[in-house]
Design a protein around this motif. Structure first.
Motif, mmCIF file in Angstrom:
data_model
loop_
_atom_site.group_PDB
_atom_site.id
_atom_site.type_symbol
_atom_site.label_atom_id
_atom_site.label_comp_id
_atom_site.label_asym_id
_atom_site.label_seq_id
_atom_site.Cartn_x
_atom_site.Cartn_y
_atom_site.Cartn_z
ATOM 1 N N GLU A 41 0.824 -1.211 0.000
ATOM 2 C CA GLU A 41 0.000 0.000 0.000
ATOM 3 C C GLU A 41 0.856 1.259 0.000
ATOM 4 O OE1 GLU A 41 -3.501 0.187 -0.279
ATOM 5 O OE2 GLU A 41 -3.028 -1.846 -0.905
ATOM 6 N N LEU A 42 1.950 1.251 0.756
ATOM 7 C CA LEU A 42 2.851 2.405 0.757
ATOM 8 C C LEU A 42 3.508 2.589 -0.608
ATOM 9 C CD1 LEU A 42 4.538 2.055 4.256
ATOM 10 C CD2 LEU A 42 3.095 3.943 3.472
ATOM 11 N N ALA A 43 3.897 1.499 -1.237
ATOM 12 C CA ALA A 43 4.503 1.584 -2.568
ATOM 13 C C ALA A 43 3.522 2.190 -3.561
ATOM 14 C CB ALA A 43 4.953 0.196 -3.034
ATOM 15 N N GLU A 44 2.277 1.771 -3.476
ATOM 16 C CA GLU A 44 1.244 2.287 -4.385
ATOM 17 C C GLU A 44 1.005 3.779 -4.149
ATOM 18 O OE1 GLU A 44 -1.484 2.482 -7.379
ATOM 19 O OE2 GLU A 44 -0.168 0.798 -6.916
ATOM 20 N N SER A 45 0.858 4.165 -2.903
ATOM 21 C CA SER A 45 0.544 5.576 -2.620
ATOM 22 C C SER A 45 1.716 6.499 -2.909
ATOM 23 C CB SER A 45 0.068 5.749 -1.181
ATOM 24 O OG SER A 45 1.111 5.474 -0.280
ATOM 25 N N THR A 46 2.929 6.022 -2.755
ATOM 26 C CA THR A 46 4.085 6.895 -2.998
ATOM 27 C C THR A 46 4.394 7.069 -4.480
ATOM 28 O OG1 THR A 46 5.627 5.044 -2.708
ATOM 29 C CG2 THR A 46 5.158 6.419 -0.772
ATOM 30 N N ARG A 47 3.750 6.303 -5.333
ATOM 31 C CA ARG A 47 3.943 6.504 -6.777
ATOM 32 C C ARG A 47 3.437 7.872 -7.221
ATOM 33 N NH1 ARG A 47 2.503 0.789 -7.078
ATOM 34 N NH2 ARG A 47 4.393 -0.314 -7.653
ATOM 35 N N ARG A 48 2.588 8.490 -6.407
ATOM 36 C CA ARG A 48 2.026 9.803 -6.739
ATOM 37 C C ARG A 48 2.920 10.954 -6.310
ATOM 38 N NH1 ARG A 48 -2.444 7.278 -4.025
ATOM 39 N NH2 ARG A 48 -2.059 8.673 -2.300
ATOM 40 N N ALA A 49 4.059 10.678 -5.711
ATOM 41 C CA ALA A 49 4.901 11.717 -5.121
ATOM 42 C C ALA A 49 5.282 12.820 -6.109
ATOM 43 C CB ALA A 49 6.160 11.098 -4.517
ATOM 44 N N HIS A 50 5.486 12.482 -7.354
ATOM 45 C CA HIS A 50 5.951 13.468 -8.340
ATOM 46 C C HIS A 50 4.851 13.932 -9.286
ATOM 47 C CE1 HIS A 50 9.969 12.827 -6.894
ATOM 48 N NE2 HIS A 50 9.848 11.533 -7.095
ATOM 49 N N ASN A 51 3.608 13.552 -9.031
ATOM 50 C CA ASN A 51 2.510 13.916 -9.929
ATOM 51 C C ASN A 51 2.363 15.421 -10.104
ATOM 52 O OD1 ASN A 51 2.003 11.237 -10.270
ATOM 53 N ND2 ASN A 51 -0.052 11.263 -9.437
ATOM 54 N N ALA A 52 2.460 16.185 -9.040
ATOM 55 C CA ALA A 52 2.281 17.634 -9.140
ATOM 56 C C ALA A 52 3.330 18.241 -10.070
ATOM 57 C CB ALA A 52 2.349 18.270 -7.764
ATOM 58 N N ALA A 53 4.567 17.798 -9.949
ATOM 59 C CA ALA A 53 5.625 18.317 -10.813
ATOM 60 C C ALA A 53 5.385 17.912 -12.264
ATOM 61 C CB ALA A 53 6.995 17.816 -10.346
ATOM 62 N N LEU A 54 4.947 16.672 -12.467
ATOM 63 C CA LEU A 54 4.663 16.212 -13.827
ATOM 64 C C LEU A 54 3.537 17.029 -14.453
ATOM 65 C CD1 LEU A 54 4.826 12.344 -13.306
ATOM 66 C CD2 LEU A 54 6.496 13.781 -14.497
ATOM 67 N N LEU A 55 2.495 17.269 -13.694
ATOM 68 C CA LEU A 55 1.379 18.061 -14.209
ATOM 69 C C LEU A 55 1.792 19.505 -14.440
ATOM 70 C CD1 LEU A 55 -1.550 16.658 -12.054
ATOM 71 C CD2 LEU A 55 -1.115 16.239 -14.475
ATOM 72 N N GLY A 56 2.654 20.033 -13.573
ATOM 73 C CA GLY A 56 3.122 21.403 -13.718
ATOM 74 C C GLY A 56 3.958 21.613 -14.964
ATOM 75 N N ASP A 57 4.577 20.537 -15.448
ATOM 76 C CA ASP A 57 5.410 20.626 -16.646
ATOM 77 C C ASP A 57 4.614 20.510 -17.946
ATOM 78 O OD1 ASP A 57 7.663 20.940 -15.109
ATOM 79 O OD2 ASP A 57 8.246 18.825 -15.200
ATOM 80 N N LEU A 58 3.338 20.177 -17.855
ATOM 81 C CA LEU A 58 2.514 20.060 -19.059
ATOM 82 C C LEU A 58 2.246 21.441 -19.646
ATOM 83 C CD1 LEU A 58 -0.123 17.407 -17.940
ATOM 84 C CD2 LEU A 58 1.807 17.074 -19.492
ATOM 85 N N PRO A 59 2.163 21.516 -20.963
ATOM 86 C CA PRO A 59 1.879 22.822 -21.569
ATOM 87 C C PRO A 59 0.443 23.253 -21.307
ATOM 88 C CG PRO A 59 1.849 21.118 -23.241
ATOM 89 C CD PRO A 59 2.313 20.463 -21.962
ATOM 90 N N ASP A 60 0.236 24.544 -21.216
ATOM 91 C CA ASP A 60 -1.111 25.090 -21.064
ATOM 92 C C ASP A 60 -1.689 25.262 -22.459
ATOM 93 O OD1 ASP A 60 -3.449 26.384 -20.523
ATOM 94 O OD2 ASP A 60 -2.543 28.061 -19.455
ATOM 95 N N LEU A 61 -2.669 24.460 -22.805
ATOM 96 C CA LEU A 61 -3.261 24.503 -24.141
ATOM 97 C C LEU A 61 -4.381 25.523 -24.239
ATOM 98 C CD1 LEU A 61 -3.319 20.672 -24.879
ATOM 99 C CD2 LEU A 61 -1.580 22.354 -25.516
ATOM 100 N N GLU A 62 -4.628 26.204 -23.143
ATOM 101 C CA GLU A 62 -5.626 27.267 -23.098
ATOM 102 C C GLU A 62 -7.003 26.815 -23.593
ATOM 103 O OE1 GLU A 62 -4.164 30.970 -24.672
ATOM 104 O OE2 GLU A 62 -2.190 30.655 -23.780
ATOM 105 N N VAL A 63 -7.365 25.598 -23.201
ATOM 106 C CA VAL A 63 -8.695 25.082 -23.510
ATOM 107 C C VAL A 63 -9.605 25.520 -22.374
ATOM 108 C CG1 VAL A 63 -10.085 23.011 -23.875
ATOM 109 C CG2 VAL A 63 -7.730 23.102 -24.725
ATOM 110 N N PRO A 64 -10.664 26.249 -22.691
ATOM 111 C CA PRO A 64 -11.556 26.718 -21.628
ATOM 112 C C PRO A 64 -12.193 25.548 -20.873
ATOM 113 C CG PRO A 64 -12.049 27.815 -23.707
ATOM 114 C CD PRO A 64 -11.082 26.712 -24.005
#
Length: 79
Positions: A41-64
């Motif tokens: 369970e800890l291994a599964e939950s810690t896979r999300r540790a870098h999600n915020a950084a990954l999402l922050g690196d996505l381009p803003d496509l300016e889709v409303p």
């Protein structure tokens, strides 16, 4: 086999009784030890540790947001 692996030990304190009870139940269902279940369970939950950084690196496509929601509603209506 795992005894020969170079793994760290983690001791948990102050685990609420109800959490431990549920962990024991899950472990029994899966045929695992409580420790094995906790590690899984800890291994599964810690896979999300870098999600915020990954999402922050996505381009803003300016889709409303209204377009996103309309597309989502359309797909749900087709079900």
């Amino acid at each position: 086999m795992l005894a020969f692996c170079n793994m760290k030990t983690l001791y948990l304190r102050n685990v609420p009784d109800d959490v431990l009870d549920r962990l024991k139940l899950l472990a029994a269902r899966e045929g695992l030890s409580v420790s094995g279940m906790a590690v899984r369970e800890l291994a599964e939950s810690t896979r999300r540790a870098h999600n915020a950084a990954l999402l922050g690196d996505l381009p803003d496509l300016e889709v409303p947001m209204s377009e996103v929601m309309a597309a989502l509603d359309e797909v749900r209506a087709e079900r």
